[in-house]
Write a protein that holds these residues in place. Structure first.
Motif, mmCIF file in Angstrom:
data_model
loop_
_atom_site.group_PDB
_atom_site.id
_atom_site.type_symbol
_atom_site.label_atom_id
_atom_site.label_comp_id
_atom_site.label_asym_id
_atom_site.label_seq_id
_atom_site.Cartn_x
_atom_site.Cartn_y
_atom_site.Cartn_z
ATOM 1 N N ARG A 145 -21.598 19.983 22.634
ATOM 2 C CA ARG A 145 -21.259 20.941 23.680
ATOM 3 C C ARG A 145 -22.500 21.675 24.161
ATOM 4 O O ARG A 145 -22.680 21.868 25.374
ATOM 5 N N GLU A 146 -23.365 22.048 23.259
ATOM 6 C CA GLU A 146 -24.604 22.742 23.640
ATOM 7 C C GLU A 146 -25.529 21.850 24.457
ATOM 8 O O GLU A 146 -26.315 22.324 25.285
ATOM 9 N N GLY A 148 -24.475 19.807 26.612
ATOM 10 C CA GLY A 148 -23.828 19.560 27.897
ATOM 11 C C GLY A 148 -22.984 18.310 27.930
ATOM 12 O O GLY A 148 -22.546 17.882 29.008
ATOM 13 N N LEU A 150 -20.015 17.949 26.428
ATOM 14 C CA LEU A 150 -18.597 18.213 26.202
ATOM 15 C C LEU A 150 -18.238 19.530 26.866
ATOM 16 O O LEU A 150 -18.850 20.567 26.564
ATOM 17 N N PRO A 151 -17.268 19.530 27.783
ATOM 18 C CA PRO A 151 -16.904 20.768 28.475
ATOM 19 C C PRO A 151 -16.207 21.761 27.541
ATOM 20 O O PRO A 151 -15.591 21.370 26.549
ATOM 21 N N GLU A 152 -16.323 23.026 27.892
ATOM 22 C CA GLU A 152 -15.702 24.077 27.084
ATOM 23 C C GLU A 152 -14.183 23.935 27.047
ATOM 24 O O GLU A 152 -13.531 24.354 26.096
ATOM 25 N N SER A 153 -13.648 23.297 28.081
ATOM 26 C CA SER A 153 -12.190 23.154 28.160
ATOM 27 C C SER A 153 -11.637 22.177 27.122
ATOM 28 O O SER A 153 -10.442 22.175 26.831
ATOM 29 N N ASN A 154 -12.503 21.331 26.573
ATOM 30 C CA ASN A 154 -12.061 20.374 25.569
ATOM 31 C C ASN A 154 -11.985 21.076 24.219
ATOM 32 O O ASN A 154 -13.002 21.437 23.629
ATOM 33 N N LYS A 155 -10.779 21.262 23.744
ATOM 34 C CA LYS A 155 -10.567 22.003 22.492
ATOM 35 C C LYS A 155 -9.885 21.132 21.432
ATOM 36 O O LYS A 155 -9.115 21.624 20.606
#
Length: 323
Positions: A145-146, A148, A150-155
Motif C-alpha cells: 500500500r505504501e 502505491g 494497493l488502494p486504501e479502499s481495499n480492506k
C-alpha cells in the motif's frame, strides 16, 4: 480494423502442406481433441485470438502482428525457393528457414502455458509464505500500500484472503505484452544455437505419401531413442539432441551439433519415422495434404497408414517429450 486472429504457425508455411480449394488452400486435419478428421482452410488452424497483441503506449495493439506479417512475406518467398530447388544452398533462404524453426520453438501456446503455470506455482508459494501468519500478511499489505500498489479502499482481511487462497479457485494470468517480449528476448538467445547445428535436408521419394506437420512443428528429441520419454528433457544447447522440422510433403530438416550440412534422399520408412515424431509432439492437431501418408511411432514398428491415426491411442492419449 485490427485483425484479431493471429497465427502462431505461419500460413505461408501451412500452405506448403495444403491443396487448392476456392480462395483458401485446405489442409486435412487430424484433431486429437475432437477425435475426428476434417478439411480446414489454412486460415482457420494454428491460430489464437490476439496471440500477438501488445499494449505499449504509442503503439497500435497489432503492431507486432504487422511486423510478423512483414517477416512472413519474405519467408514465403524463401520457402518456395527451397521447395523448388530441393536444396539449402542459398544461404539467405536457409537463414529464413532456420529463423522459422526458432520462432516455432519459442512462440506457441504450449510454451506460454508452461511459463504461465510456472509463474503461478511461484506465486502460490509466495502467498503461502505471506499468509503464514496474520502479522506477516499485514506487514506485506502495508508495504504494498505504501508503494502505491494497493488502494486504501481495499480492506481484505487476513482471514478472507487465507480462505480465498486455500480455496484455490483462481488462476494467474500473464500480460500478453510481457509474454511477447519474453519470447523475443529468448528467441535472440536460442537462434545462435540453431545456426550452430549441422543441418541435413531430407528428400522424400516421389512416390511417398510425404511428410506432415502440426500445430507444434518444432520437434526436439534425444538422438538416442533409449533416452526419449525419460526424466530429463532434451535441451536446445545440448549435444546428443536433434531437431526435426518438416518443410513440405517432400522435404524435412534434421539438425544436430554432431552433423555436417548436407542433403540425402530417404526411404518411405524414414519419412514415416519423421512423421511419427511430428505426431508425438503435436499439441492437438496434425496437418497433411491428404490421407496418403504413413507414420511410425517406434523405430521397429511396421508403417502405419494415415487412416489409423485418429484411432491410434498413442495420438489420442499421449503427447511426447516437451521442448
Amino acid at each position: 480494423m485490427a485483425a484479431r486472429k493471429h497465427h502462431y504457425v505461419p500460413q505461408c508455411y501451412l500452405k506448403l502442406f495444403s491443396v487448392s480449394h476456392k480462395k483458401i488452400p485446405q489442409l486435412t486435419v487430424f484433431d486429437r481433441e475432437r477425435k475426428k478428421v476434417y478439411k480446414a482452410g489454412i486460415d482457420n488452424v494454428a491460430a489464437q485470438r490476439d496471440f500477438n497483441a501488445i499494449d505499449v503506449e504509442g503503439m497500435d495493439a497489432d503492431a507486432f502482428e504487422k511486423s510478423m506479417s512483414g517477416f512472413e512475406t519474405e519467408l514465403a518467398d524463401a520457402l518456395q525457393r527451397v521447395v523448388v530447388a530441393r536444396s539449402l544452398a542459398n544461404e539467405e533462404d536457409r537463414a529464413f528457414l532456420l529463423n522459422l524453426v526458432g520462432l516455432t520453438a519459442m512462440r506457441n501456446p504450449r510454451l506460454r502455458e508452461t511459463i504461465r503455470s510456472g509463474h503461478e506455482q511461484v506465486a502460490r508459494l509466495i502467498m503461502d509464505q505471506v499468509l503464514s501468519s496474520k502479522e506477516m500478511y499485514e506487514s506485506q499489505v502495508k508495504k504494498v500500500r505504501e508503494a502505491g500498489g494497493l488502494p486504501e479502499s481495499n480492506k481484505t482481511s487476513y482471514e478472507e484472503m487465507k480462505r480465498f487462497v486455500e480455496g484455490g479457485q483462481y488462476e494467474l494470468t500473464l500480460d500478453n505484452t510481457f509474454q511477447v517480449g519474453q519470447e523475443m528476448r529468448v528467441f535472440d538467445k536460442i537462434l545462435p544455437l540453431i545456426f550452430q547445428r549441422g543441418w541435413i535436408l531430407l528428400r522424400a521419394p516421389e512416390n511417398s505419401g510425404g511428410f506432415i506437420t502440426s500445430d507444434h512443428p518444432f520437434c526436439l528429441f534425444w538422438t538416442d531413442p533409449k533416452r526419449r520419454g525419460g526424466f530429463y528433457s532434451p535441451g536446445l544447447g545440448l549435444r546428443g539432441t536433434e531437431i526435426r522440422f518438416t518443410i513440405s510433403p517432400r522435404l524435412a530438416l534434421v539438425g544436430a551439433f554432431e552433423l555436417k550440412n548436407g542433403d540425402v534422399d530417404v526411404s518411405e520408412e524414414s519419412v514415416a519415422g519423421v512423421n511419427g515424431g511430428v505426431i508425438a509432439l503435436a499439441e492437438a492437431q496434425v496437418y497433411a495434404r491428404d490421407q496418403n501418408f504413413h507414420y511410425a511411432m517406434q523405430p521397429d514398428e511396421p508403417l502405419q497408414k494415415a487412416s489409423r491415426l485418429i484411432t491410434d491411442k498413442r495420438f489420442l492419449l499421449h503427447r511426447g517429450e516437451e521442448e
